[in-house]
Design an enzyme around this catalytic site. Structure first.
Site, PDB file in Angstrom:
ATOM      1  N   SER A   1       0.364  17.279   2.441  1.00  0.00           N
ATOM      2  CA  SER A   1       1.371  16.326   2.470  1.00  0.00           C
ATOM      3  C   SER A   1       2.457  17.018   1.871  1.00  0.00           C
ATOM      4  CB  SER A   1       0.987  15.162   1.305  1.00  0.00           C
ATOM      5  OG  SER A   1       2.100  14.684   0.840  1.00  0.00           O
TER       6      SER A   1
ATOM      7  N   HIS B   1       1.105  15.527   6.954  1.00  0.00           N
ATOM      8  CA  HIS B   1       0.768  14.263   6.458  1.00  0.00           C
ATOM      9  C   HIS B   1       2.109  14.017   5.756  1.00  0.00           C
ATOM     10  CE1 HIS B   1      -1.443  10.769   4.404  1.00  0.00           C
ATOM     11  NE2 HIS B   1      -0.544  11.028   3.471  1.00  0.00           N
TER      12      HIS B   1
ATOM     13  N   ASP C   1       4.478  11.027   3.920  1.00  0.00           N
ATOM     14  CA  ASP C   1       4.617   9.742   3.066  1.00  0.00           C
ATOM     15  C   ASP C   1       5.789   9.257   3.168  1.00  0.00           C
ATOM     16  OD1 ASP C   1       1.713  10.179   1.858  1.00  0.00           O
ATOM     17  OD2 ASP C   1       2.365  12.026   1.016  1.00  0.00           O
TER      18      ASP C   1
ATOM     19  N   MET D   1       7.928   6.018   1.884  1.00  0.00           N
ATOM     20  CA  MET D   1       7.728   4.919   0.805  1.00  0.00           C
ATOM     21  C   MET D   1       9.231   4.395   0.695  1.00  0.00           C
ATOM     22  SD  MET D   1       5.978   7.086  -2.326  1.00  0.00           S
ATOM     23  CE  MET D   1       4.688   8.252  -1.993  1.00  0.00           C
TER      24      MET D   1
ATOM     25  N   HIS E   1       2.041   8.249   7.049  1.00  0.00           N
ATOM     26  CA  HIS E   1       1.319   7.272   6.075  1.00  0.00           C
ATOM     27  C   HIS E   1       2.551   6.376   5.559  1.00  0.00           C
ATOM     28  CE1 HIS E   1      -0.733   6.844   1.870  1.00  0.00           C
ATOM     29  NE2 HIS E   1      -0.871   5.749   2.381  1.00  0.00           N
TER      30      HIS E   1
ATOM     31  N   MET F   1       3.661   3.687   3.387  1.00  0.00           N
ATOM     32  CA  MET F   1       3.738   2.891   2.123  1.00  0.00           C
ATOM     33  C   MET F   1       4.825   2.024   1.959  1.00  0.00           C
ATOM     34  SD  MET F   1       2.225   6.008  -0.151  1.00  0.00           S
ATOM     35  CE  MET F   1       2.775   6.936   1.118  1.00  0.00           C
TER      36      MET F   1
ATOM     37  N   MET G   1      -7.445   5.757  -0.551  1.00  0.00           N
ATOM     38  CA  MET G   1      -6.441   6.383  -1.617  1.00  0.00           C
ATOM     39  C   MET G   1      -7.176   6.209  -2.890  1.00  0.00           C
ATOM     40  SD  MET G   1      -3.330   6.438  -0.393  1.00  0.00           S
ATOM     41  CE  MET G   1      -2.969   7.285  -1.887  1.00  0.00           C
TER      42      MET G   1
ATOM     43  N   ASP H   1      -6.993  10.365   0.288  1.00  0.00           N
ATOM     44  CA  ASP H   1      -5.647  10.878  -0.112  1.00  0.00           C
ATOM     45  C   ASP H   1      -5.386  10.636  -1.649  1.00  0.00           C
ATOM     46  OD1 ASP H   1      -2.726  11.194  -0.239  1.00  0.00           O
ATOM     47  OD2 ASP H   1      -2.408   9.769   0.999  1.00  0.00           O
TER      48      ASP H   1
HETATM   49  C1  DX5 Z   1       0.556   9.512  -2.785  1.00  0.00           C
HETATM   50  C2  DX5 Z   1       0.673   9.879  -1.251  1.00  0.00           C
HETATM   51  C3  DX5 Z   1      -0.170  11.085  -1.210  1.00  0.00           C
HETATM   52  C4  DX5 Z   1       0.360  12.569  -2.056  1.00  0.00           C
HETATM   53  C5  DX5 Z   1      -0.993  13.258  -2.299  1.00  0.00           C
HETATM   54  O1  DX5 Z   1       1.265   8.159  -2.704  1.00  0.00           O
HETATM   55  O2  DX5 Z   1       0.215   9.025  -0.607  1.00  0.00           O
HETATM   56  O3  DX5 Z   1      -0.270  11.614   0.080  1.00  0.00           O
HETATM   57  O4  DX5 Z   1       1.209  13.090  -1.702  1.00  0.00           O
HETATM   58  O5  DX5 Z   1      -0.622  14.075  -3.420  1.00  0.00           O
HETATM   59  P1  DX5 Z   1      -1.751  15.039  -4.144  1.00  0.00           P
HETATM   60  O6  DX5 Z   1      -2.655  15.769  -3.226  1.00  0.00           O
HETATM   61  O7  DX5 Z   1      -0.525  15.734  -4.949  1.00  0.00           O
HETATM   62  O8  DX5 Z   1      -2.226  13.805  -4.948  1.00  0.00           O
HETATM   63 ZN    ZN Z   2      -0.190   9.913   1.719  1.00  0.00          ZN
END
Ligand code: DX5
Ligand code: ZN
Length: 213
Positions: free
Chosen positions: A9, A34, A36, A38, A67, A69, A139, A174
Site C-alpha cells: 500500500s 495497492h 488507497d 479515501m 481500493h 473507501m 479488512m 488488508d
Molecule cells: C487502510 C488501508 C490499508 C492500509 C494498510 O484503510 O486500506 O491499505 O494502508 O496499512 P498497514 O499495512 O500499515 O495496516
Molecule cells: Zn487498502
C-alpha cells in the site's frame, strides 16, 4: 501451494517521491500496487484520486489494485478505469442494494471487480455476490489509516468466504499485515496480502516482501 500476491500500500510511502517509491517496490518484488482512495466521508481521512492513479500508471507495468473507501463509488469508477486501474474494489457498506450494478459496471470496463467489507460486516451479507466478483477484500483494521493493529477475528472471515469460492477468486487481506499475521491469513486461505507500514518501515524492503510470502 499457489504463490501469494503481495500488494504494498502506497499510503505508507513518501508521496513527495511517489514515482521512485513505486520503482523501489517493483525492484524489490511487489506483485501489485495497492492504492488507497479515501473521501473523508466513508472513512475519516482523505487521500488521493484518479489523477494520481494516472501518474502512477506511467511509471509501472504492475497491476494497480485500487481500493475505493468512498461513498457513491459509481460516480468515480469510470475515472479510475481511464486512469489505468486493473482492479477496482469498492466497499459493500457504501453501496448495499446497488452492489450487483456496481460489480457489472466495473466488469463491463474489462477489469477485475472486488468487494470489500469492514470489520463489523459479516460475510453473510455479501455471500450472494461472491460468485460474481474477482476478489474479496477482507479488512482486518477499520479502514482509514495505515499502521493499525491487526484484528484476528476479522481474518476468520476468510474461512467462511472460502465456502463460496470458485477456483479463480482472490481473497485479499488488508490491515496490520506483517510477517506473523501474514502467515495466519495464508493458513486460513488468503492468496493476496496488502501491507503498508510493514513494507515501508523495513530496513530491507526486499526481505520484508519475501517474508510475507
Ligand atoms: C487502510 C488501508 C490499508 C492500509 C494498510 O484503510 O486500506 O491499505 O494502508 O496499512 P498497514 O499495512 O500499515 O495496516
Ligand atoms: Zn487498502
Amino acid at each position: 501451494m499457489n504463490k501469494v500476491i503481495i500488494s504494498p500500500s502506497i499510503l505508507s510511502s513518501d508521496f513527495s517521491k511517489l514515482g521512485l517509491e513505486i520503482n523501489r517496490l517493483e525492484e524489490n518484488g511487489a506483485d501489485w500496487i495497492h492504492v488507497d482512495v479515501m473521501d473523508g466521508h466513508f472513512v475519516p481521512n482523505l487521500t488521493i484520486g484518479a489523477p494520481v492513479v494516472k501518474s502512477i500508471r506511467k511509471v509501472t507495468k504492475l497491476p494497480l489494485d485500487v481500493h475505493l473507501m468512498i461513498e457513491n463509488p459509481e460516480k468515480y469508477i469510470k475515472d479510475f478505469v481511464i486512469a489505468g486501474s486493473d482492479i477496482i474494489t469498492f466497499h459493500y457498506e457504501a453501496v448495499k442494494q446497488n452492489t450487483s450494478n456496481i460489480i457489472k459496471m466495473i466488469k463491463d470496463y474489462g477489469i477485475k471487480a472486488g468487494i470489500s467489507i469492514k470489520p463489523k460486516t459479516n460475510v453473510d451479507e455479501i455471500k450472494q455476490y461472491i460468485k460474481d466478483v474477482d476478489l474479496v477484500l477482507v479488512m482486518t483494521v477499520e479502514p482509514g489509516f495505515g499502521g493499525q493493529k491487526f484484528m484476528a477475528e476479522c481474518a476468520d472471515k476468510i474461512s467462511e468466504i472460502k465456502k463460496y469460492k470458485n477456483d479463480k477468486l482472490i481473497i485479499e487481506v488488508d490491515g496490520g499485515i506483517n510477517q506473523v499475521t501474514a502467515k495466519y491469513c495464508k493458513e486460513l486461505g488468503a492468496n493476496a496480502l496488502v501491507a503498508g507500514n510493514y513494507i515501508f518501515s523495513a530496513n530491507n524492503m526486499k526481505e520484508a516482501i519475501n517474508l510475507l510470502r
